[in-house]
Design an enzyme around this catalytic site. Structure first.
Site, short mmCIF file in Angstrom:
data_model
loop_
_atom_site.label_atom_id
_atom_site.label_comp_id
_atom_site.label_asym_id
_atom_site.label_seq_id
_atom_site.Cartn_x
_atom_site.Cartn_y
_atom_site.Cartn_z
N TYR A 103 57.49 -15.99 -1.22
CA TYR A 103 57.27 -17.30 -0.59
C TYR A 103 56.90 -17.22 0.89
CZ TYR A 103 62.45 -17.51 0.29
OH TYR A 103 63.73 -17.29 0.65
N GLU A 104 56.55 -18.39 1.41
CA GLU A 104 55.97 -18.53 2.77
C GLU A 104 54.78 -17.59 2.96
OE1 GLU A 104 58.26 -19.46 6.18
OE2 GLU A 104 59.72 -20.57 4.99
N GLY A 105 53.99 -17.49 1.89
CA GLY A 105 52.82 -16.61 1.89
C GLY A 105 53.19 -15.29 1.26
#
Ligand code: CAA
Length: 403
Positions: free
Chosen positions: A363-365
């Protein structure tokens, strides 16, 4: 390594450590089992003055920086990665307001987040738009004094517990990513429903939900910055500032797993001695500790760089995220290995660290996106390098760019 931290840094870190030891560690296994949100932990965070660390003082926060945020997230995550991310997502959700809100919007939305009265979630991803964030499809079309939202959001951490949502939607569907705008949506707005909660492998105390919008009318005063079209940049700049938080979550997980591994291998005896005194195990622990320290220094450096007000922070933020989260996966997996068969069992605390760590690479890229960000930055920097490094025949006798 405390010598490299300021008095303020150490104070935040110690407060967070106390919350982690007194309020989170005793609850971590139960929260993992029941997948409940730790409302009691939120109360503790409030009473220790930790809910608004990153929010400017004029809006009720502590006015501290990304480094202080990271120090807090690291300590919370040493005890439970799920609590760590639930906390960090309040920064992810509020950075868009800090970066792009009007004075009035900051005064309205930031103080209740700073006090812990309201939690916030960040709505960028959709079912068909994850890494390719610019391809989102949710629309927010202006109609009189309102924007009318239609569409859905996916992977909203804090989705089921938040009162405020930063939602990215197309205010001009014909302009692609340049038509994206951020809006603040309140929980009870008609036409907005918090949907399915994900049943996840790790960070089980965190609430990750789908969000649905059906003719949901949001007052135009809640369009961040009262202007359209800056949403993609706002989201990217937000992620640059929030990724160190996920890196710090990973760092805390790695540190926590290392501590458990040290404790276990120093007590467990095999072949007449502690497992730790076998050189093969010592070498593993030495590598784990070295990797954790290297991750710590890169995460703190990325946070300090952002706090310095530097303009181009995406490369260092991506580097910290990719390195710390890959380290967390490696170190938590090695920690499970050092626990032997016990490491694979839920009676012991260590397998949770490995499950919690996995998502930090996603997550978050994803870490593939982080490498893309780093690679693109290197390509840009190459232009400056070519002025200094001459690929001439003198240095590379066989080099002929035209061959
Ligand atoms: N800061 C400012 N502007 C930026 C920027 C940055 N870091 N990155 C890109 N931009 C600008 C570019 O300059 C460009 O502007 P111009 O057209 O004016 O030049 C514009 O944005 C488009 O940039 P790109 O061409 O680089 O865009 P792209 O479509 O190739 O995408 C990407 C780039 C890095 C892959 C991006 O889509 C991305 O970061 N994807 C990952 C999304 C992500 O991290 N999602 C996580 C959701 S949150 C979450 O996971 C929370 C949770 O659960 C805990």
């Amino acid at each position: 390594m405390h010598e490299l931290l300021s008095k303020q840094n150490i104070e935040f870190m110690e407060r967070a450590r106390e919350v982690a030891e007194k309020h989170i560690r005793p609850r971590a296994a139960e929260l993992d089992r029941t997948a409940e949100y730790g409302w009691d932990i939120l109360e503790a965070l409030k009473s220790y003055g930790l809910t608004g660390v990153w929010i400017p003082k004029e809006y009720g926060g502590e006015g501290a920086g990304v480094l202080d945020l990271c120090l807090v997230v690291e300590q919370l995550s040493r005890a439970c990665g799920g609590v760590g991310v639930s906390y960090a997502v309040n920064a992810l959700g509020s950075f868009p307001i800090i970066l792009g809100g009007t004075e009035e919007q900051k005064e309205r939305f930031l103080p209740p987040i700073a006090s812990g009265e309201k939690l916030i979630a960040f709505g960028l991803s959709e079912k068909a738009s994850g890494s390719d964030a610019g391809s989102l499809r949710t629309t927010a079309i202006q109609d009189g004094e309102d924007y009318v939202l239609n569409g859905h959001k996916k992977w909203n951490t804090n989705g089921g517990v938040a009162s405020l949502f930063t939602i990215y939607a197309l205010t001009d569907p014909n302009r692609g990513m340049r038509g994206i705008s951020p809006l603040i949506v309140e929980k009870d707005t008609p036409g907005f429903t918090v949907g399915k909660r994900e049943d996840t492998m790790g960070i089980r105390t965190a609430w990750i939900n789908e969000l649905d919008f059906e003719n949901c009318r949001v007052p135009a005063s809640q369009l961040l910055g009262l202007k359209e079209g800056h949403g993609f940049k706002n989201a990217m700049m937000t992620l640059d500032r929030a990724r160190p938080g996920v890196a710090a979550q990973a760092l805390g997980l790695a540190q926590g797993a290392l501590e458990w591994a040290l404790r276990y291998t120093s007590e467990r005896r095999q072949f007449g001695q502690t497992v730790m005194s076998h050189q093969a195990v010592q070498f593993m622990l030495a590598d784990m500790a070295t990797q954790v320290e290297a991750a710590r220094q890169l995460v703190y450096a990325s946070a300090r760089y952002i706090d310095s007000g530097a303009k181009h922070v995406n490369k260092i933020a991506a580097m910290g995220k990719v390195f710390a989260t890959d380290t967390a996966m490696k170190v938590t997996t090695d920690a499970v290995q050092l626990f032997g068969g016990y490491g694979y069992c839920k009676d012991y605390p260590i397998e949770k660290y490995m499950r919690d760590a996995k998502i930090t690479q996603i997550y978050e890229g994803t870490n593939q996106v982080q490498r893309l960000v780093i690679g693109r930055a290197l390509t840009r920097e190459l232009k400056e390098l070519t002025g200094h490094l001459d690929l001439t025949v003198e240095h590379f006798p066989d080099y002929d760019p035209k061959a």
